[in-house]
Design a protein around this motif. Structure first.
Motif, short mmCIF file in Angstrom:
data_model
loop_
_atom_site.label_atom_id
_atom_site.label_comp_id
_atom_site.label_asym_id
_atom_site.label_seq_id
_atom_site.Cartn_x
_atom_site.Cartn_y
_atom_site.Cartn_z
N ALA A 73 0.77 -1.28 -0.15
CA ALA A 73 0.47 0.08 -0.36
C ALA A 73 0.87 1.49 -0.06
N ALA A 74 2.17 0.90 0.91
CA ALA A 74 2.46 2.13 1.05
C ALA A 74 3.01 3.13 -0.57
N ALA A 75 4.38 1.78 -1.52
CA ALA A 75 4.54 1.63 -3.07
C ALA A 75 3.41 1.87 -3.20
N VAL A 76 2.53 1.89 -3.34
CA VAL A 76 1.17 2.17 -3.94
C VAL A 76 0.98 4.02 -4.19
N ARG A 77 0.76 4.20 -2.95
CA ARG A 77 0.53 5.49 -2.27
C ARG A 77 1.71 6.57 -2.75
N GLY A 78 2.97 6.38 -2.72
CA GLY A 78 4.47 6.76 -2.92
C GLY A 78 4.49 6.67 -4.52
N GLY A 79 3.21 5.58 -5.46
CA GLY A 79 3.40 6.10 -6.93
C GLY A 79 4.99 4.93 -7.44
N ALA A 80 5.50 4.10 -6.13
CA ALA A 80 6.61 3.03 -7.65
C ALA A 80 5.79 2.32 -7.65
N VAL A 81 5.06 2.06 -7.81
CA VAL A 81 3.82 0.71 -7.76
C VAL A 81 2.38 1.04 -8.27
N ALA A 82 2.37 1.06 -9.74
CA ALA A 82 1.19 1.88 -10.42
C ALA A 82 0.30 0.82 -11.46
N GLY A 83 1.12 -0.26 -11.61
CA GLY A 83 0.48 -1.34 -12.88
C GLY A 83 -0.22 -2.02 -12.56
N LEU A 119 -1.31 1.16 -20.38
CA LEU A 119 -2.16 1.95 -20.07
C LEU A 119 -2.90 1.77 -19.00
N ALA A 120 -2.95 0.44 -18.51
CA ALA A 120 -3.34 -0.16 -17.14
C ALA A 120 -2.82 0.41 -16.20
N ARG A 121 -3.73 0.85 -15.15
CA ARG A 121 -2.45 1.23 -14.31
C ARG A 121 -4.18 2.22 -13.03
N VAL A 122 -3.02 2.28 -11.82
CA VAL A 122 -3.48 2.63 -10.33
C VAL A 122 -4.44 4.22 -11.08
N ALA A 123 -4.86 5.03 -10.73
CA ALA A 123 -5.99 6.18 -11.30
C ALA A 123 -5.47 7.01 -10.10
N GLN A 124 -6.15 6.24 -8.65
CA GLN A 124 -6.17 6.66 -7.31
C GLN A 124 -6.29 6.27 -6.49
N PHE A 125 -5.90 6.54 -5.36
CA PHE A 125 -5.19 5.95 -4.06
C PHE A 125 -5.41 6.69 -2.89
N PHE A 126 -6.61 5.62 -1.47
CA PHE A 126 -7.02 6.41 -0.53
C PHE A 126 -6.80 5.61 0.44
#
Length: 127
Positions: A73-83, A119-126
């Motif tokens: 979750a921290a990696a996604v929040r920080g933008g390191a993982v978005a795919g 383009l298969a990506r996380v758009a928003q993180f909450f």
């Protein structure tokens, strides 16, 4: 409700319709069928790190995901993982210039470092 601690939630697209992926496959609208919830994995491997509620819209396979793993979750929040990516079993395929997937059994959605569809990506993180 699960006894697991939710570390984060996200929205995005795990697949986009009518776009050729890095393997030469094209997923067509209607291929995934009805909305449902599937396991969320990291890189298509191991135990689930959360769950993904999915449904088709005009663009592709939309995802509302829950991440239970705090480090991921921290990696996604920080933008390191978005795919994002999908794990599936093909049920109906048309072969032409590209392999067209017209019906699949969706097995899982994964957070990935490099998605098959760019383009298969996380758009928003909450949180």
């Amino acid at each position: 409700m699960s006894g697991r601690q939710v570390s984060g939630r996200f929205t995005g697209y795990a697949a986009l319709f009518d776009r050729v992926d890095r393997a030469g496959d094209v997923i067509r609208a209607g291929a995934f069928g009805e909305p449902r919830t599937v396991p969320l994995l990291w890189q298509h491997r191991g135990e689930p790190v959360g769950r993904a509620s999915v449904h088709e819209d005009r663009r592709g396979l939309a995802v509302d995901g829950i991440i239970d793993d705090p480090a991921l979750a921290a990696a996604v929040r920080g933008g390191a993982v978005a795919g994002l990516s999908v794990g599936y079993r093909p049920r109906a395929v048309r072969q032409g210039a590209n392999r067209e997937l017209t019906a699949v059994d969706l097995v899982e959605v994964s957070l990935v470092a490099i998605p098959m569809q760019s383009l298969a990506r996380v758009a928003q993180f909450f949180t």
